[in-house]
Design a protein around this motif. Structure first.
Motif, short mmCIF file in Angstrom:
data_model
loop_
_atom_site.label_atom_id
_atom_site.label_comp_id
_atom_site.label_asym_id
_atom_site.label_seq_id
_atom_site.Cartn_x
_atom_site.Cartn_y
_atom_site.Cartn_z
N THR A 34 13.98 -27.44 -25.17
CA THR A 34 13.35 -26.16 -25.50
C THR A 34 13.98 -25.53 -26.72
O THR A 34 15.22 -25.47 -26.84
CB THR A 34 13.45 -25.19 -24.31
OG1 THR A 34 12.71 -25.73 -23.21
CG2 THR A 34 12.88 -23.83 -24.66
N MET A 158 4.81 -28.26 -27.09
CA MET A 158 4.19 -27.11 -26.44
C MET A 158 4.67 -25.84 -27.12
O MET A 158 5.87 -25.56 -27.19
CB MET A 158 4.53 -27.09 -24.95
CG MET A 158 4.23 -28.41 -24.25
SD MET A 158 4.49 -28.34 -22.45
CE MET A 158 3.00 -27.49 -21.98
N THR A 188 9.62 -34.16 -24.46
CA THR A 188 8.89 -32.90 -24.64
C THR A 188 9.72 -31.90 -25.42
O THR A 188 10.90 -31.70 -25.12
CB THR A 188 8.51 -32.30 -23.27
OG1 THR A 188 7.68 -33.24 -22.56
CG2 THR A 188 7.79 -30.98 -23.42
N TYR A 190 9.52 -27.91 -26.38
CA TYR A 190 8.84 -26.72 -25.85
C TYR A 190 9.36 -25.50 -26.59
O TYR A 190 10.57 -25.32 -26.73
CB TYR A 190 9.18 -26.63 -24.36
CG TYR A 190 8.44 -25.61 -23.53
CD1 TYR A 190 7.30 -25.95 -22.82
CD2 TYR A 190 8.91 -24.30 -23.42
CE1 TYR A 190 6.65 -25.04 -22.00
CE2 TYR A 190 8.26 -23.38 -22.61
CZ TYR A 190 7.13 -23.75 -21.91
OH TYR A 190 6.49 -22.84 -21.11
#
Length: 365
Positions: A34, A158, A188, A190
Protein backbone atom coordinates in the motif's frame (compact mmCIF):
# COMPACT_ATOMS: atom_id res chain seq x y z
CA UNK A 1 3.06 -17.15 -10.63
CA UNK A 2 3.39 -13.89 -8.70
CA UNK A 3 5.82 -11.23 -9.87
CA UNK A 4 8.05 -8.65 -8.20
CA UNK A 5 7.93 -4.94 -9.00
CA UNK A 6 11.21 -3.04 -8.83
CA UNK A 7 10.99 0.74 -8.93
CA UNK A 8 14.49 2.20 -9.21
CA UNK A 9 15.24 5.90 -8.91
CA UNK A 10 12.17 7.00 -10.90
CA UNK A 11 11.47 10.63 -11.75
CA UNK A 12 8.17 12.24 -12.75
CA UNK A 13 7.80 15.83 -13.91
CA UNK A 14 4.78 17.83 -14.99
CA UNK A 15 6.20 20.80 -16.84
CA UNK A 16 8.73 22.48 -14.55
CA UNK A 17 7.36 20.76 -11.44
CA UNK A 18 9.12 17.60 -10.24
CA UNK A 19 6.52 15.48 -8.44
CA UNK A 20 8.70 12.42 -7.80
CA UNK A 21 12.48 12.76 -7.76
CA UNK A 22 14.53 9.58 -7.55
CA UNK A 23 12.11 7.28 -5.71
CA UNK A 24 12.99 3.60 -5.25
CA UNK A 25 10.94 0.75 -3.78
CA UNK A 26 10.63 -3.01 -4.21
CA UNK A 27 7.29 -4.81 -4.11
CA UNK A 28 7.59 -8.52 -3.35
CA UNK A 29 5.86 -11.28 -5.34
CA UNK A 30 2.27 -11.80 -4.19
CA UNK A 31 2.45 -8.90 -1.75
CA UNK A 32 -0.37 -6.52 -0.86
CA UNK A 33 1.65 -3.31 -0.90
CA UNK A 34 0.00 0.00 0.00
CA UNK A 35 1.06 3.53 -0.88
CA UNK A 36 -0.29 5.74 1.90
CA UNK A 37 -0.06 9.48 2.28
CA UNK A 38 -1.91 12.79 2.21
CA UNK A 39 -3.49 14.19 -0.94
CA UNK A 40 -0.90 15.43 -3.41
CA UNK A 41 1.98 13.35 -2.02
CA UNK A 42 2.58 11.52 -5.33
CA UNK A 43 1.08 8.10 -4.57
CA UNK A 44 -1.44 8.08 -7.46
CA UNK A 45 1.20 9.54 -9.78
CA UNK A 46 3.47 6.60 -8.96
CA UNK A 47 0.62 4.11 -9.51
CA UNK A 48 -0.09 5.64 -12.91
CA UNK A 49 3.60 5.35 -13.79
CA UNK A 50 3.46 1.62 -13.05
CA UNK A 51 0.49 1.00 -15.36
CA UNK A 52 1.71 3.39 -18.04
CA UNK A 53 -0.78 6.26 -17.82
CA UNK A 54 2.08 8.60 -16.83
CA UNK A 55 5.44 8.79 -18.57
CA UNK A 56 8.71 8.18 -16.71
CA UNK A 57 11.33 10.92 -16.96
CA UNK A 58 14.08 9.01 -15.19
CA UNK A 59 14.87 5.66 -13.61
CA UNK A 60 13.28 2.30 -14.37
CA UNK A 61 10.29 0.17 -13.42
CA UNK A 62 10.68 -3.59 -13.76
CA UNK A 63 8.26 -6.49 -13.58
CA UNK A 64 10.55 -9.29 -12.47
CA UNK A 65 13.57 -8.67 -14.73
CA UNK A 66 11.74 -6.87 -17.56
CA UNK A 67 11.96 -3.08 -17.83
CA UNK A 68 8.49 -1.78 -18.74
CA UNK A 69 9.18 1.96 -19.14
CA UNK A 70 8.43 1.98 -22.85
CA UNK A 71 5.86 -0.82 -23.01
CA UNK A 72 2.38 0.54 -23.93
CA UNK A 73 -0.26 0.34 -21.21
CA UNK A 74 -2.37 -2.26 -23.03
CA UNK A 75 0.62 -4.61 -23.28
CA UNK A 76 1.66 -4.46 -19.61
CA UNK A 77 -0.76 -7.20 -18.45
CA UNK A 78 -2.01 -5.26 -15.45
CA UNK A 79 -5.47 -4.80 -14.00
CA UNK A 80 -6.62 -1.56 -12.42
CA UNK A 81 -9.53 -0.67 -10.17
CA UNK A 82 -10.41 3.01 -10.16
CA UNK A 83 -11.92 5.27 -7.52
CA UNK A 84 -15.09 5.79 -9.54
CA UNK A 85 -15.36 2.07 -10.60
CA UNK A 86 -15.49 3.03 -14.33
CA UNK A 87 -17.89 0.21 -15.18
CA UNK A 88 -19.94 0.54 -18.36
CA UNK A 89 -23.55 1.58 -17.59
CA UNK A 90 -24.97 0.04 -20.77
CA UNK A 91 -23.52 -3.43 -20.10
CA UNK A 92 -24.69 -6.14 -17.73
CA UNK A 93 -22.46 -7.36 -14.93
CA UNK A 94 -21.23 -10.37 -16.91
CA UNK A 95 -20.56 -8.23 -20.01
CA UNK A 96 -18.62 -5.70 -17.94
CA UNK A 97 -16.49 -8.46 -16.46
CA UNK A 98 -15.96 -10.08 -19.87
CA UNK A 99 -14.86 -6.83 -21.53
CA UNK A 100 -11.10 -7.41 -21.19
CA UNK A 101 -11.39 -11.01 -22.28
CA UNK A 102 -13.27 -9.99 -25.43
CA UNK A 103 -10.54 -7.50 -26.27
CA UNK A 104 -8.03 -10.33 -25.94
CA UNK A 105 -10.18 -12.46 -28.27
CA UNK A 106 -10.61 -15.27 -25.75
CA UNK A 107 -12.83 -18.07 -27.06
CA UNK A 108 -16.46 -17.72 -25.95
CA UNK A 109 -16.64 -21.00 -24.03
CA UNK A 110 -13.45 -20.27 -22.10
CA UNK A 111 -14.52 -16.65 -21.57
CA UNK A 112 -17.84 -17.69 -20.03
CA UNK A 113 -16.06 -20.12 -17.73
CA UNK A 114 -13.59 -17.48 -16.59
CA UNK A 115 -16.36 -14.94 -15.98
CA UNK A 116 -18.44 -17.42 -13.99
CA UNK A 117 -15.40 -18.38 -11.91
CA UNK A 118 -14.45 -14.82 -11.00
CA UNK A 119 -18.03 -13.82 -10.24
CA UNK A 120 -18.13 -16.70 -7.74
CA UNK A 121 -14.82 -15.53 -6.26
CA UNK A 122 -16.07 -11.98 -5.64
CA UNK A 123 -19.49 -13.30 -4.56
CA UNK A 124 -21.73 -11.63 -7.14
CA UNK A 125 -22.58 -14.60 -9.40
CA UNK A 126 -26.27 -14.11 -8.62
CA UNK A 127 -26.06 -10.58 -10.07
CA UNK A 128 -24.49 -11.41 -13.43
CA UNK A 129 -27.53 -10.41 -15.52
CA UNK A 130 -28.18 -7.12 -13.72
CA UNK A 131 -27.32 -3.67 -15.04
CA UNK A 132 -25.03 -1.34 -13.04
CA UNK A 133 -27.94 0.95 -12.10
CA UNK A 134 -29.46 -1.99 -10.21
CA UNK A 135 -26.35 -2.46 -8.04
CA UNK A 136 -25.25 -0.94 -4.76
CA UNK A 137 -21.91 0.84 -4.49
CA UNK A 138 -20.28 -2.22 -2.94
CA UNK A 139 -21.63 -4.47 -5.67
CA UNK A 140 -20.35 -2.10 -8.37
CA UNK A 141 -16.93 -2.18 -6.74
CA UNK A 142 -16.97 -5.98 -6.84
CA UNK A 143 -17.76 -5.80 -10.56
CA UNK A 144 -14.79 -3.48 -11.10
CA UNK A 145 -12.57 -5.83 -9.11
CA UNK A 146 -13.77 -8.87 -11.03
CA UNK A 147 -13.16 -7.14 -14.36
CA UNK A 148 -9.61 -6.24 -13.32
CA UNK A 149 -8.57 -9.73 -12.24
CA UNK A 150 -10.49 -11.97 -14.68
CA UNK A 151 -7.77 -11.35 -17.29
CA UNK A 152 -5.23 -12.92 -14.91
CA UNK A 153 -2.96 -9.88 -14.82
CA UNK A 154 0.55 -10.03 -13.41
CA UNK A 155 -0.16 -6.98 -11.24
CA UNK A 156 -3.34 -5.54 -9.70
CA UNK A 157 -3.40 -1.78 -9.12
CA UNK A 158 -6.07 -0.10 -6.99
CA UNK A 159 -6.51 3.67 -6.69
CA UNK A 160 -8.62 4.76 -3.69
CA UNK A 161 -11.15 2.03 -4.53
CA UNK A 162 -13.27 2.46 -1.40
CA UNK A 163 -13.44 6.23 -1.06
CA UNK A 164 -16.95 6.49 -2.56
CA UNK A 165 -18.50 3.96 -0.17
CA UNK A 166 -20.11 4.63 3.19
CA UNK A 167 -18.29 3.62 6.38
CA UNK A 168 -19.93 0.22 6.81
CA UNK A 169 -19.43 -0.75 3.17
CA UNK A 170 -15.78 0.36 3.29
CA UNK A 171 -15.09 -2.10 6.11
CA UNK A 172 -16.97 -4.87 4.30
CA UNK A 173 -15.19 -4.27 1.00
CA UNK A 174 -11.70 -3.87 2.43
CA UNK A 175 -12.08 -7.27 4.09
CA UNK A 176 -13.38 -8.76 0.84
CA UNK A 177 -10.53 -7.27 -1.21
CA UNK A 178 -7.90 -8.65 1.16
CA UNK A 179 -9.44 -12.14 1.16
CA UNK A 180 -9.72 -12.18 -2.64
CA UNK A 181 -6.14 -10.96 -3.05
CA UNK A 182 -4.85 -13.67 -0.71
CA UNK A 183 -6.86 -16.34 -2.54
CA UNK A 184 -5.56 -15.31 -5.96
CA UNK A 185 -2.02 -14.47 -4.78
CA UNK A 186 -1.62 -11.56 -7.17
CA UNK A 187 0.96 -8.84 -6.56
CA UNK A 188 -1.10 -5.78 -5.60
CA UNK A 189 -0.28 -2.10 -5.24
CA UNK A 190 -3.01 -0.19 -3.42
CA UNK A 191 -3.31 3.58 -3.02
CA UNK A 192 -5.19 5.20 -0.15
CA UNK A 193 -5.10 8.17 2.21
CA UNK A 194 -7.09 6.25 4.85
CA UNK A 195 -4.74 5.08 7.63
CA UNK A 196 -7.13 2.51 9.11
CA UNK A 197 -7.80 1.03 5.69
CA UNK A 198 -4.05 0.69 5.04
CA UNK A 199 -3.45 -0.98 8.39
CA UNK A 200 -6.29 -3.44 7.77
CA UNK A 201 -5.37 -4.71 4.30
CA UNK A 202 -1.61 -4.36 3.82
CA UNK A 203 1.29 -6.75 4.06
CA UNK A 204 3.56 -3.70 3.94
CA UNK A 205 2.93 0.03 3.75
CA UNK A 206 5.00 2.82 2.21
CA UNK A 207 4.29 6.19 3.82
CA UNK A 208 4.73 8.99 1.26
CA UNK A 209 5.02 12.74 1.66
CA UNK A 210 5.97 15.29 -1.00
CA UNK A 211 7.02 12.56 -3.43
CA UNK A 212 9.35 10.91 -0.90
CA UNK A 213 8.89 7.60 0.88
CA UNK A 214 9.28 8.30 4.58
CA UNK A 215 9.08 4.69 5.82
CA UNK A 216 8.30 1.19 4.59
CA UNK A 217 7.21 -1.56 6.95
CA UNK A 218 4.48 -3.85 8.14
CA UNK A 219 1.42 -2.16 9.64
CA UNK A 220 2.60 -3.14 13.13
CA UNK A 221 6.13 -1.83 12.56
CA UNK A 222 4.94 1.50 11.26
CA UNK A 223 2.37 1.99 14.00
CA UNK A 224 4.60 0.93 16.87
CA UNK A 225 7.95 2.25 15.64
CA UNK A 226 7.50 5.19 13.25
CA UNK A 227 10.83 6.57 12.08
CA UNK A 228 9.90 10.27 12.12
CA UNK A 229 7.31 12.61 13.59
CA UNK A 230 5.46 12.84 10.27
CA UNK A 231 4.81 9.09 10.24
CA UNK A 232 3.97 9.05 13.96
CA UNK A 233 1.30 11.71 13.50
CA UNK A 234 0.00 10.49 10.13
CA UNK A 235 -0.56 6.87 11.16
CA UNK A 236 -3.05 6.97 13.99
CA UNK A 237 -2.79 9.78 16.52
CA UNK A 238 0.25 10.82 18.52
CA UNK A 239 0.79 13.47 21.15
CA UNK A 240 4.16 15.15 20.57
CA UNK A 241 5.84 16.31 23.78
CA UNK A 242 9.13 18.14 24.30
CA UNK A 243 11.79 16.75 26.63
CA UNK A 244 15.53 16.73 27.34
CA UNK A 245 17.89 13.82 27.82
CA UNK A 246 19.67 13.36 31.16
CA UNK A 247 22.45 10.84 31.64
CA UNK A 248 23.38 9.65 35.12
CA UNK A 249 26.09 7.02 34.98
CA UNK A 250 24.77 4.35 32.62
CA UNK A 251 21.17 5.52 33.00
CA UNK A 252 19.42 7.60 30.35
CA UNK A 253 16.43 9.64 31.43
CA UNK A 254 13.77 11.68 29.62
CA UNK A 255 13.24 14.90 31.54
CA UNK A 256 9.83 16.51 30.97
CA UNK A 257 10.47 19.15 33.63
CA UNK A 258 8.57 17.99 36.67
CA UNK A 259 8.50 14.37 35.48
CA UNK A 260 11.40 12.07 34.63
CA UNK A 261 11.22 8.73 32.81
CA UNK A 262 14.14 6.24 32.87
CA UNK A 263 14.74 4.77 29.39
CA UNK A 264 16.68 1.62 28.55
CA UNK A 265 16.09 1.65 24.80
CA UNK A 266 17.60 4.96 23.64
CA UNK A 267 20.45 4.70 21.13
CA UNK A 268 23.95 4.70 22.69
CA UNK A 269 25.05 7.76 20.70
CA UNK A 270 22.57 10.12 22.34
CA UNK A 271 24.18 12.86 24.42
CA UNK A 272 23.19 14.52 27.67
CA UNK A 273 21.23 17.74 27.27
CA UNK A 274 19.83 16.77 23.86
CA UNK A 275 16.42 18.27 23.14
CA UNK A 276 14.05 15.63 21.83
CA UNK A 277 10.47 15.14 20.72
CA UNK A 278 8.54 12.33 22.36
CA UNK A 279 5.62 10.67 20.57
CA UNK A 280 3.01 9.23 22.94
CA UNK A 281 -0.08 7.61 21.48
CA UNK A 282 -3.30 8.26 23.44
CA UNK A 283 -3.46 4.67 24.68
CA UNK A 284 0.16 4.81 25.90
CA UNK A 285 -0.69 7.08 28.84
CA UNK A 286 -1.65 5.76 32.25
CA UNK A 287 -4.06 8.01 34.16
CA UNK A 288 -3.43 8.35 37.91
CA UNK A 289 -5.97 10.09 40.13
CA UNK A 290 -3.66 9.87 43.14
CA UNK A 291 0.08 10.27 43.54
CA UNK A 292 2.52 13.03 42.79
CA UNK A 293 4.54 11.51 39.91
CA UNK A 294 3.70 12.13 36.26
CA UNK A 295 2.66 14.93 33.95
CA UNK A 296 0.03 17.17 35.49
CA UNK A 297 -3.05 17.53 33.28
CA UNK A 298 -6.61 18.82 33.59
CA UNK A 299 -9.53 17.05 31.93
CA UNK A 300 -11.21 19.52 29.53
CA UNK A 301 -13.86 17.12 28.24
CA UNK A 302 -14.37 13.47 27.36
CA UNK A 303 -16.09 11.34 24.72
CA UNK A 304 -17.51 7.90 25.48
CA UNK A 305 -17.14 5.54 22.51
CA UNK A 306 -18.29 2.28 24.02
CA UNK A 307 -15.13 0.20 24.47
CA UNK A 308 -12.98 3.28 25.08
CA UNK A 309 -13.32 6.75 26.56
CA UNK A 310 -11.33 9.57 24.97
CA UNK A 311 -10.15 12.33 27.28
CA UNK A 312 -9.08 15.71 25.99
CA UNK A 313 -6.70 17.24 28.48
CA UNK A 314 -4.52 20.30 28.93
CA UNK A 315 -0.99 20.08 30.34
CA UNK A 316 0.50 22.68 32.66
CA UNK A 317 2.28 24.32 29.71
CA UNK A 318 -1.07 24.77 27.93
CA UNK A 319 -0.56 21.97 25.41
CA UNK A 320 -3.70 20.02 24.50
CA UNK A 321 -3.41 16.24 24.38
CA UNK A 322 -5.68 13.23 23.91
CA UNK A 323 -5.70 10.23 26.23
CA UNK A 324 -7.61 6.98 25.65
CA UNK A 325 -8.68 4.63 28.42
CA UNK A 326 -10.72 1.44 28.37
CA UNK A 327 -14.25 2.36 29.45
CA UNK A 328 -14.47 -0.54 31.87
CA UNK A 329 -11.50 0.63 33.96
CA UNK A 330 -13.49 3.04 36.10
CA UNK A 331 -16.20 5.68 35.97
CA UNK A 332 -15.70 8.54 33.52
CA UNK A 333 -13.44 11.18 35.04
CA UNK A 334 -15.33 14.47 35.48
CA UNK A 335 -14.35 17.61 33.59
CA UNK A 336 -11.90 19.94 35.36
CA UNK A 337 -10.36 17.04 37.31
CA UNK A 338 -6.60 17.30 37.75
CA UNK A 339 -4.80 14.02 37.05
CA UNK A 340 -1.27 12.71 36.66
CA UNK A 341 -0.21 10.99 33.46
CA UNK A 342 2.48 8.32 33.31
CA UNK A 343 4.00 7.17 30.02
CA UNK A 344 5.07 3.63 29.17
CA UNK A 345 8.82 3.76 28.41
CA UNK A 346 8.82 0.60 26.27
CA UNK A 347 6.10 1.92 23.95
CA UNK A 348 6.77 5.62 23.44
CA UNK A 349 8.94 6.87 20.55
CA UNK A 350 11.67 9.49 20.75
CA UNK A 351 13.00 11.64 17.92
CA UNK A 352 15.58 14.35 17.39
CA UNK A 353 14.44 17.93 17.89
CA UNK A 354 13.69 18.32 14.16
CA UNK A 355 11.49 15.19 14.26
CA UNK A 356 13.35 13.46 11.42
CA UNK A 357 15.51 10.87 13.19
CA UNK A 358 14.42 8.11 15.60
CA UNK A 359 16.38 7.71 18.83
CA UNK A 360 14.89 4.39 19.95
CA UNK A 361 16.86 1.21 19.24
CA UNK A 362 15.04 -0.40 16.32
CA UNK A 363 13.14 -3.58 17.05
CA UNK A 364 12.83 -2.65 20.71
CA UNK A 365 9.24 -2.66 21.89
Amino acid sequence: MSVAITIDNVVKRFGKDTIINGLSVDVRPGEFFTLLGPSGCGKTTLLRMIIGFNSIEGGTIKIDDQIINDIPTHLRNMGMVFQNYAIFPHMSVKDNVAFGLKNRKVAKEKMNALVDEILETVKIAHLKDRMPTQLSGGQQQRVALARAIVIHPQVLLMDEPLSNLDAKLRVEMRNAIKLIQQKIGITTVYVTHDQEEALAVSDRIAIMNNGIIQQIGTPKEIYQRPNCVFVATFIGLSNILEAKVKITGAAKILDFGAYEVPMDNLIPEISAGSKVLVSVRPEEFEICLKGSDGLTAVVEHSVFLGVTTHYFMRLENGQEIEVVQNSGVEDTIPNKTTVRLLVQPAKINVFTEDGNTPLIVRGNR
